[in-house]
Write an enzyme that holds these catalytic residues in place. Structure first.
Site, short mmCIF file in Angstrom:
data_model
loop_
_atom_site.label_atom_id
_atom_site.label_comp_id
_atom_site.label_asym_id
_atom_site.label_seq_id
_atom_site.Cartn_x
_atom_site.Cartn_y
_atom_site.Cartn_z
N GLU A 198 0.79 -1.24 0.00
CA GLU A 198 0.00 0.00 0.00
C GLU A 198 0.83 1.30 0.00
OE1 GLU A 198 -2.88 -0.27 3.15
OE2 GLU A 198 -4.07 -1.69 2.01
N GLU A 390 -5.47 -8.70 1.18
CA GLU A 390 -6.12 -8.31 2.44
C GLU A 390 -7.61 -8.13 2.21
OE1 GLU A 390 -4.56 -4.95 4.62
OE2 GLU A 390 -2.49 -5.57 4.22
O1 LIG Z 1 -6.83 -1.56 8.70
C1 LIG Z 1 -6.63 -2.92 8.54
C2 LIG Z 1 -5.41 -3.15 7.65
C3 LIG Z 1 -4.08 -2.75 8.31
O2 LIG Z 1 -3.94 -3.39 9.57
C4 LIG Z 1 -2.94 -3.16 7.35
O3 LIG Z 1 -1.66 -2.94 7.93
C5 LIG Z 1 -3.01 -2.35 6.07
O4 LIG Z 1 -2.33 -3.01 5.01
C6 LIG Z 1 -4.44 -2.05 5.68
N1 LIG Z 1 -4.85 -1.38 4.60
C7 LIG Z 1 -6.20 -1.25 4.68
C8 LIG Z 1 -7.04 -0.50 3.71
C9 LIG Z 1 -6.64 0.98 3.92
C10 LIG Z 1 -7.47 1.93 3.19
C11 LIG Z 1 -8.20 2.82 3.92
C12 LIG Z 1 -8.94 3.77 3.26
C13 LIG Z 1 -8.95 3.81 1.86
C14 LIG Z 1 -8.20 2.89 1.14
C15 LIG Z 1 -7.44 1.96 1.82
C16 LIG Z 1 -6.62 -1.88 5.82
N2 LIG Z 1 -5.53 -2.39 6.41
#
Ligand SMILES: OC[C@@H]1[C@@H](O)[C@H](O)[C@@H](O)c2[nH]c(CCc3ccccc3)c[n+]21
Length: 484
Positions: A198, A390
């Site tokens: 990301e 994920e």
């Molecule tokens: O929030 C849950 C997980 C994190 O614990 C991971 O480290 C990380 O890779 C991760 N990415 C996302 C999506 C983030 C996101 C938020 C808002 C808009 C686009 C993408 C969710 N998570």
């Protein structure tokens, strides 16, 4: 099917605190804790993966999992600066077009590396392989060594300090050394590599959205765009370097929202948003076409601009990791877009979304069909093998997670039926872990972990996952769980 985790979020809790990163400084900073930008929870009180990995891998196998995506912490491997390691670097103006890490440089890096950390990562990864699981090693999942990014200095100096993370080309060059070293050192244990997790969130949350609680938390559209350009160069240069050390597939993991127009007059805005948050990262690494999103009116709206073609960036991905949790609904704003509250990642915990959907503890709307839309978007544009790297939900009560699992996996099945090359589904995550600025309050695990005793609690959705994994598909009898 399996799970993803990241080092900083899971390793600490029993031994081996890694204090050498920007994220470590960031979450321990008294100002950040005082202003509430970070939770005050500390990663050294986490689930202790570094020590308990055998127990956790047992759980994964018992849950029917056959794949783990795990991260390596850059600051563990190189706690001290690697700037003294000679490599050949070529610039074309401001563009970093090549970084050559030769064998002599690798030998030098091997003398500098923290061998206890290297050996321990080999034990963790070997344990995954010995259980017959596949292993995807991700080189970078957000923390940068403190000698390259001091986020407190950056924040307090308004980005005018020296150690400025992705704002500096030095960070790119040191990252390429590290990435090649990882591929060289762990080549025999990995089935696949990912260069970064990301990059779009790292520059977006760090420079465009200070409320996200990411370092350096300084609002600067110019900074964000420069960090983005350097991240793209870092990925391309790291790909070149890693492919010299391994024949295994090397890819990139992207954060995604299914970006939707609020109404008919917002379609152009949705296009700009999709470019800005998705295509503008991946296009350059496929075609070399460096599209630029210009920040207008103090970063409140954005406009697409072409920044020309860069041959040195083209064809740098073997596969794409798709992280997906929810959607984003956007409206036109000036020549750009703005994200609407009440939907997708901007919904509110404890109440239904404006779309009438369930919402997670982290305020993210449950929107399973968006996963199919995002997979289709990547497949149509790039035609590369994909892995859902994920997908998951912050849901302490496990009320929503069973249905969330079934509904999203149904859409993965639909994508495969439509002919898309989706190689796997990795849940976020096997275990509760340290959720960045939110700390331990957000429970993403199929299994909960009591942080005092490190005892594991099985959530019902772990059994649902096991059923699906065993059947290798979503069994009919589970379909009732999908609240349409
Ligand atoms: O929030 C849950 C997980 C994190 O614990 C991971 O480290 C990380 O890779 C991760 N990415 C996302 C999506 C983030 C996101 C938020 C808002 C808009 C686009 C993408 C969710 N998570």
């Amino acid at each position: 099917m399996g799970y993803s985790l990241a080092g900083f979020q899971s390793e600490m809790g029993i031994s081996e605190e890694d204090r050498n990163s920007d994220w470590w400084a960031w979450v321990h900073d008294p100002v950040n804790i005082g202003t509430g930008i970070v939770s005050g929870d500390l990663p050294e009180n986490g689930i202790g993966y570094w020590d308990l990995y055998e127990r956790y891998h047992n759980l994964a196998v018992e849950t029917g999992m056959d794949t783990a995506r795990l991260g390596i912490e850059w600051s563990r491997i190189f706690p001290e600066s690697t700037a003294g390691v000679k490599v050949t670097v070529d610039y074309d103006g401001h563009d970093l077009v090549s970084v050559d890490v030769d064998d002599r440089a690798l030998e030098h890096l091997d003398r500098l590396a923290n061998m206890r950390a290297v050996e321990h990562y080999r034990k963790i990864f070997s344990d995954v392989r010995e259980r017959g699981m596949k292993l995807i090693i991700n080189a970078y999942h957000w923390p940068i060594p403190i000698y390259l990014h001091d986020p407190i200095e950056s924040r307090d100096s308004g980005l005018r300090n020296k150690r400025n993370g992705w704002l500096n080309h030095d960070t790119v060059v040191e990252f390429v050394k590290y990435a090649k070293y990882i591929a060289w050192k762990f080549e025999d244990l990995a089935d696949m590599f990912s260069i970064m997790n990301e990059p779009n969130v790292v520059c977006g949350a760090g420079y465009f959205n200070p409320k996200a609680g990411f370092p350096p938390g300084f609002p600067s559209p110019e900074g964000g765009l420069l960090a983005k350009k350097h991240e793209i160069e870092a990925i391309a240069r790291a790909y070149d370097a890693m492919k010299e050390a391994t024949g295994k597939p090397v890819g990139l993991i992207m954060a995604n929202g299914d970006i939707q127009a609020f109404s008919d007059e917002d379609h152009e805005a949705a296009e700009v948003a999709t470019h800005s948050e998705r295509y503008s990262f991946v296009d350059p690494l496929r075609t070399g076409e460096m599209k630029w999103v210009e920040a207008l009116s103090q970063g409140r709206s954005f406009r697409e601009k072409s920044a020309g073609y860069r041959e040195d960036l083209a064809d740098k991905l073997d596969w794409i990791g798709v992280n997906y949790y929810s959607r984003s609904v956007v409206r036109k704003s000036g020549q750009g877009y703005r994200v609407l509250g009440g939907y997708g990642y901007s919904a509110t915990a404890g109440m239904r979304s404006k779309g009438g959907r369930e919402v997670s503890d982290s305020g993210w709307e449950v929107y399973p069909e968006g996963l199919l839309n995002v997979l289709s978007s990547y497949w149509e544009r790039y035609g590369l093998p994909m892995i859902v790297t994920e997908n998951g939900i912050a849901d302490a009560s496990d009320r929503l997670r069973p249905g969330y699992l079934v509904s999203h996996m149904k859409y993965v099945e639909r994508a495969i039926e439509k002919g898309m090359d989706v190689r796997g589904y990795l849940h976020w995550s096997l275990l509760d872990n340290y959720e960045w600025a939110s700390g331990f309050s957000m429970k993403f695990g199929l299994y909960g972990v009591d942080l005092r005793t490190k005892k594991v609690q099985t959530r019902p959705s772990a059994l649902v996952f096991k059923e699906i994994a065993r059947a290798r598909c979503v069994p009919e009898e589970l379909e009732w769980m999908v609240q349409e």
